[in-house]
Design a protein around this motif. Structure first.
Motif, PDB file in Angstrom:
ATOM      1  N   ASP A  99       0.512  -1.224  -0.051  1.00 21.83           N
ATOM      2  CA  ASP A  99       0.181  -0.419   0.081  1.00 21.83           C
ATOM      3  C   ASP A  99       1.339   1.004  -0.160  1.00 21.83           C
ATOM      4  OD1 ASP A  99       1.075   0.536   2.303  1.00 21.83           O
ATOM      5  OD2 ASP A  99      -0.961  -0.072   3.530  1.00 21.83           O
ATOM      6  N   LYS A 100       0.124   2.095   0.012  1.00 20.74           N
ATOM      7  CA  LYS A 100       1.143   3.729  -0.124  1.00 20.74           C
ATOM      8  C   LYS A 100       2.407   4.118   1.092  1.00 20.74           C
ATOM      9  CE  LYS A 100      -2.747   6.113   2.265  1.00 20.74           C
ATOM     10  NZ  LYS A 100      -3.707   7.507   1.737  1.00 20.74           N
ATOM     11  N   ASN A 101       2.154   3.263   1.527  1.00 22.13           N
ATOM     12  CA  ASN A 101       2.516   2.949   3.606  1.00 22.13           C
ATOM     13  C   ASN A 101       3.633   2.062   3.474  1.00 22.13           C
ATOM     14  OD1 ASN A 101       1.027   4.806   4.911  1.00 22.13           O
ATOM     15  ND2 ASN A 101      -0.396   3.679   5.473  1.00 22.13           N
ATOM     16  N   GLY A 102       4.154   1.236   2.450  1.00 15.63           N
ATOM     17  CA  GLY A 102       4.952   0.309   2.738  1.00 15.63           C
ATOM     18  C   GLY A 102       4.323  -0.872   3.210  1.00 15.63           C
ATOM     19  N   ARG A 103       3.483  -0.851   3.032  1.00 13.32           N
ATOM     20  CA  ARG A 103       2.977  -2.674   3.666  1.00 13.32           C
ATOM     21  C   ARG A 103       2.015  -3.239   2.977  1.00 13.32           C
ATOM     22  NH1 ARG A 103      -0.238   1.306   8.017  1.00 13.32           N
ATOM     23  NH2 ARG A 103      -1.809   1.758   6.860  1.00 13.32           N
ATOM     24  N   GLU A 104       3.115  -4.334   3.483  1.00 10.40           N
ATOM     25  CA  GLU A 104       2.237  -5.107   2.315  1.00 10.40           C
ATOM     26  C   GLU A 104       0.663  -5.833   2.296  1.00 10.40           C
ATOM     27  OE1 GLU A 104       3.055 -11.017   0.741  1.00 10.40           O
ATOM     28  OE2 GLU A 104       4.750  -9.555   2.629  1.00 10.40           O
ATOM     29  N   LEU A 105      -0.051  -5.765   1.167  1.00 11.02           N
ATOM     30  CA  LEU A 105      -1.784  -6.110   0.825  1.00 11.02           C
ATOM     31  C   LEU A 105      -1.893  -7.158   1.439  1.00 11.02           C
ATOM     32  CD1 LEU A 105      -2.250  -3.546  -2.538  1.00 11.02           C
ATOM     33  CD2 LEU A 105      -2.546  -3.361   0.567  1.00 11.02           C
ATOM     34  N   ALA A 115      -0.412   0.643  -4.640  1.00 12.02           N
ATOM     35  CA  ALA A 115       1.096   1.564  -4.359  1.00 12.02           C
ATOM     36  C   ALA A 115       1.967   1.374  -5.121  1.00 12.02           C
ATOM     37  CB  ALA A 115       0.687   2.510  -2.842  1.00 12.02           C
ATOM     38  N   PHE A 116       2.610  -0.039  -4.495  1.00 13.31           N
ATOM     39  CA  PHE A 116       4.092  -0.424  -5.584  1.00 13.31           C
ATOM     40  C   PHE A 116       3.721  -1.275  -5.411  1.00 13.31           C
ATOM     41  CE2 PHE A 116       4.742   3.103  -2.264  1.00 13.31           C
ATOM     42  CZ  PHE A 116       5.104   3.902  -2.966  1.00 13.31           C
ATOM     43  N   THR A 117       4.460  -2.131  -6.189  1.00 14.70           N
ATOM     44  CA  THR A 117       4.443  -3.715  -6.270  1.00 14.70           C
ATOM     45  C   THR A 117       6.792  -3.829  -6.297  1.00 14.70           C
ATOM     46  OG1 THR A 117       3.194  -3.479  -8.223  1.00 14.70           O
ATOM     47  CG2 THR A 117       5.299  -5.572  -7.957  1.00 14.70           C
ATOM     48  N   ILE A 240      13.971  -5.039  -5.619  1.00 15.06           N
ATOM     49  CA  ILE A 240      13.345  -3.690  -6.781  1.00 15.06           C
ATOM     50  C   ILE A 240      11.646  -3.282  -6.200  1.00 15.06           C
ATOM     51  CG2 ILE A 240      12.990  -3.042  -9.201  1.00 15.06           C
ATOM     52  CD1 ILE A 240      15.404  -5.215  -9.701  1.00 15.06           C
ATOM     53  N   ARG A 241      11.779  -1.892  -5.946  1.00 13.40           N
ATOM     54  CA  ARG A 241      10.517  -1.825  -6.023  1.00 13.40           C
ATOM     55  C   ARG A 241       9.992  -0.923  -7.012  1.00 13.40           C
ATOM     56  NH1 ARG A 241       8.350   0.934  -0.078  1.00 13.40           N
ATOM     57  NH2 ARG A 241       8.945  -1.309   0.551  1.00 13.40           N
ATOM     58  N   ILE A 242       8.972  -1.361  -7.587  1.00 15.48           N
ATOM     59  CA  ILE A 242       8.015  -0.222  -8.501  1.00 15.48           C
ATOM     60  C   ILE A 242       7.096   0.283  -8.822  1.00 15.48           C
ATOM     61  CG2 ILE A 242       8.828  -1.331 -10.522  1.00 15.48           C
ATOM     62  CD1 ILE A 242       6.933  -2.767 -11.637  1.00 15.48           C
ATOM     63  N   TYR A 243       6.783   1.946  -8.736  1.00 17.68           N
ATOM     64  CA  TYR A 243       5.251   2.041  -8.639  1.00 17.68           C
ATOM     65  C   TYR A 243       3.870   1.609  -8.955  1.00 17.68           C
ATOM     66  CZ  TYR A 243       8.501   6.176  -7.893  1.00 17.68           C
ATOM     67  OH  TYR A 243       8.819   7.155  -6.858  1.00 17.68           O
ATOM     68  N   GLY A 244       3.151   0.889  -8.474  1.00 15.78           N
ATOM     69  CA  GLY A 244       1.725   0.995  -8.541  1.00 15.78           C
ATOM     70  C   GLY A 244       2.376  -0.842  -9.412  1.00 15.78           C
ATOM     71  N   GLN A 245       1.565  -1.001 -10.472  1.00 13.34           N
ATOM     72  CA  GLN A 245       1.656  -1.990 -11.374  1.00 13.34           C
ATOM     73  C   GLN A 245       2.201  -2.106 -13.008  1.00 13.34           C
ATOM     74  OE1 GLN A 245      -2.654  -3.715 -11.152  1.00 13.34           O
ATOM     75  NE2 GLN A 245      -1.386  -5.884 -10.343  1.00 13.34           N
ATOM     76  N   TYR A 246       3.037  -3.179 -12.784  1.00 15.61           N
ATOM     77  CA  TYR A 246       3.482  -2.943 -14.368  1.00 15.61           C
ATOM     78  C   TYR A 246       3.738  -4.669 -14.157  1.00 15.61           C
ATOM     79  CZ  TYR A 246       6.685  -2.410 -18.283  1.00 15.61           C
ATOM     80  OH  TYR A 246       7.595  -1.955 -19.681  1.00 15.61           O
ATOM     81  N   PRO A 247       2.585  -5.744 -14.833  1.00 11.19           N
ATOM     82  CA  PRO A 247       3.666  -6.747 -14.686  1.00 11.19           C
ATOM     83  C   PRO A 247       4.819  -7.554 -15.742  1.00 11.19           C
ATOM     84  CG  PRO A 247       1.047  -6.092 -14.904  1.00 11.19           C
ATOM     85  CD  PRO A 247       1.688  -4.840 -15.164  1.00 11.19           C
TER      86      PRO A 247
END
Length: 719
Positions: A99-105, A115-117, A240-247
């Motif tokens: 999520d936007k706070n970096g917590r695992e959904l 928010a991040f993948t 590696i952390r990316i913004y949102g989703q990018y499969p």
């Protein structure tokens, strides 16, 4: 005595001429001691410009890079469709959504909450780099060559001039170091702009490095800069952390852009004086792959040697239907690589290359137009097969439709040919019908291609065969095949657009269009004449504006071109990689992207945003179908053709299967039967010595009477 000497010399010469081994030394272009060695012989026609994996983005360069560097992932050699698998990892990456706070959904995960993948990697232990002077250390643990003086570097002309080499284990930070290099403005990585949109912190790092490089003339050590989106947990784990989703990001992890780079290489190559002597990463790569570049003389030859530090891998144990029957699983489970060395010879002309292939001095060959008729024949059923001459040599043919598209583009910003008006759309559709790419494929490609129906090539999810995939704006479906619409129908579209008989009804002037040409070579004039005649069929005058490639790119960036040709090779096997070429935010003029036609359709863009993050499914196929129908109707491109590759292989060249994802190294899977190769070379290159023997026999016949007459004359004088 003199007669005996002359006779002996001539007899010896005759023996040498009739000796196969002596003739082989004359005929064989390679060193005699290479005959029984496990060496692959091939050719290249274009000098690779960049061998630094962060900079390279060309097929001619990937041919070498893919054998040397190891991104985390690779494609399975035998499976189709192309399937990703591990290369330096112990398992496929774990993919975690935050999520936007970096917590695992927690599951079930909603797309709007992502928010991040984060991609998490575990490296194999014990992977080592090839021997390289950048990694060489003395007994005190200090690097030999990290503090060279300008005077010392002046005497170093090649990498072989360094006495010491070293190696070390691949660690997680080497992958992170390479990602930082993508952001380095000095290196001009072609994916820097794209990846800034995804990798967290890459844009900020790029800005920071721009400032650092403008403020300092000294060498920058990227270890002094942090990248928030790439984290090393220990020597063998990183994320590696990316913004949102990018499969599609996972496909990039199989490309050399994400291959590991030791920090020592940057420090080593940055030393003053080395680049002036072509001692750089663009000349001498450093990797962990199965091969290393041991000789780089692009004006003569390039040589890959087996990396002595390579850990070894196993040949695939599974394949597709027919692979076992074709011998592609004969080596299942064996350790690779099989080939010890690969020698690539510069061959700019197709005829010498072809002749050497026929003599057995190249192990495989493409087929040029000059050699097509002698190499290929057509069966009574119209099937393509090798000619009788090739079959007698044991040569086999491999064909595959490339995951590529060539298209003729219309500049959608142009006031005549572009825009969303019905008039401009009908004009583009009429031209699409008139330009007969089936004819082009037959004339200029010897039938090596299939006419395009849409932007997605065969072999990529979303492509549809037969009637389901037809471009109904250009073709009709008749007798279970495509049939191009008639010229009379194309003219009727022009009449609806107020261009009857090629006359603009608004200005009463003949319609003229401009085509930007960068064609070069002997066939260019014929191709341009062909294109001009295609538009003449519907009474449109085509004006060719020839230019060099740099000027062409300027025109494309400024939006001053009208018609142009371009193409695209798949970076990865996903429809997003082709449909993004028509995505509005990728417009070349406004956004400096890859949408060269500057096509802008809000509904297409909305569907693209929806489609790109979807898994392959019937729902994704339905969305793609809507997008394809949209661009077929709007006609920003003429979907010209998908090229088909033809390759000939000698019988001794084993484990060959068409593989068009060029960013994966395939040399390590190939094998050479050297005994069979030597037998065939000797058989095919037997000397034709009778003319020489005849001449020498005549010489002997002339010499003997002369010598006898001379001796008789000498005896008379003695008496």
């Amino acid at each position: 005595m003199r007669l005996a000497v002359h006779t002996t010399l001539l007899t010896t010469l005759l023996a040498l001429i009739t000796s196969h081994s002596a003739f082989a030394a004359w005929n064989n272009p390679y060193a005699k001691d290479e005959s029984n060695k496990n060496i692959l012989y091939s050719a290249f026609s274009e000098r690779p410009k960049y061998l630094d994996p962060v900079r390279s983005y060309a097929e001619s360069e990937y041919r070498f890079l893919a054998q040397i560097y190891e991104p985390p992932l690779q494609y399975h050699y035998l499976h189709r469709p192309y399937t990703l698998q591990t290369q330096t990892l112990t398992q496929m990456p774990d993919i975690v959504y935050l999520d936007k706070n970096g917590r695992e959904l927690d599951k079930p995960i909603k797309a709007e909450d992502i928010a991040f993948t984060e991609y998490r990697f575990k490296l194999q232990q014990g992977i080592k780099y090839q021997p390289h002077p950048a990694l060489a250390k003395n007994k005190d643990g200090q690097h030999y060559y990290h503090q060279l003086t300008k005077q010392e570097t002046q005497s170093l002309k090649t990498l072989n001039h360094f006495k010491h080499t070293g190696s070390r284990e691949l660690v997680a930070n080497d992958y992170i170091h390479q990602i930082k290099r993508i952001a380095d403005p000095r290196l001009h990585s072609p994916i820097n702009g794209l990846m800034q949109n995804y990798i967290v912190g890459l844009k900020e790092l790029n800005t920071e490095l721009k400032t650092a490089r403008s403020d300092s003339q000294t060498t920058i050590d990227l270890r002094d800069f942090s990248l928030s989106g790439a984290t090393s947990l220990n020597d063998h784990q990183f994320s590696i952390r990316i913004y949102g989703q990018y499969p599609q990001f996972i496909y990039w992890l199989a490309m050399p852009f994400f291959a590991p780079m030791p920090w020592e290489a940057d420090i080593f190559y940055a030393q003053p004086g080395l680049a002036e002597n072509n001692i750089s990463l663009n000349w001498y790569p450093i990797g962990t792959g199965a091969y290393m570049l041991s000789e780089n003389n692009p004006n003569l030859r390039m040589v890959l040697d087996k990396n002595p530090n390579f850990r070894g891998q196993k040949y695939p144990s599974t394949g597709d239907i027919g692979d076992k029957e074709n011998g592609l699983l004969d080596d299942a489970g064996k350790m690779i690589p099989f080939i010890d060395k690969a020698v690539y010879i510069l061959e700019k002309e197709s005829i010498p290359y072809w002749n050497k292939f026929l003599q057995g001095y190249f192990d495989s060959s493409g087929i040029s137009s000059d050699s097509f008729d002698s190499a290929i024949s057509f069966s009574s059923g119209g099937d393509i097969e090798v000619s009788d001459e090739m079959r007698a040599k044991g040569v086999s043919l491999e064909t595959v439709v490339n995951t590529s598209l060539f298209y003729l583009g219309f500049n959608m910003l142009d006031p005549v040919i572009g825009g969303t008006s019905e008039r401009a759309r009908l004009l583009r559709q009429a031209i699409s019908i008139a330009v007969d790419y089936e004819e082009y494929i037959s004339i200029f490609l010897n039938g090596r291609g299939i006419a395009g129906q849409g932007p997605i090539p065969p072999g990529i999810f979303g492509y549809q065969e037969g009637k389901a995939g037809i471009n109904s704006m250009v073709y009709d479906w008749q007798n279970n095949k495509y049939q191009r619409k008639s010229i009379s129908y194309a003219k009727s579209l022009l009449e609806k657009a107020n261009y009857k008989n090629g006359i603009d009804g608004l200005t009463a002037k003949p319609l003229s269009l401009f085509y930007e040409s960068v064609d070069q070579g002997p066939d260019s004039k014929a191709r341009l004449n062909w294109l001009r005649k295609q538009l003449e069929k519907i009474d449109i005058q085509l004006i060719i504006r020839s230019t060099d490639y740099n000027r062409f790119r300027e025109k494309m960036s400024a939006g001053t071109a009208q018609l142009f040709n371009w193409g695209w090779n798949a970076d990865y096997p996903d429809p997003e990689n082709f449909l993004f070429l028509l995505y509005g935010p990728q417009g070349k003029v406004k956004h400096k992207g890859e949408n060269a036609a500057n096509y802008n359709n809000p509904e297409f863009d909305r569907l693209f945003d929806k489609m790109k993050n979807m898994p392959n499914s019937p729902q994704r196929q339905k969305t793609i179908n809507e997008m394809v129908k949209m661009v077929q109707h709007d006609a920003p491109w003429i979907f010209a053709f998908h090229p088909k590759s033809f390759s000939l292989q000698h019988a001794w060249y084993k484990n060959t299967k068409p593989f068009i994802m060029g960013n994966t190294g395939t040399l390590k899977y190939k094998r050479i039967d050297t005994n069979l190769r030597n037998q065939n070379r000797e058989q095919w290159n037997q000397p034709v010595t009778w003319p020489i023997i005849l001449i020498l026999t005549l010489l002997i016949a002339l010499i003997i009477p002369a010598v006898l007459a001379y001796k008789k004359h000498e005896r008379k004088r003695a008496l």
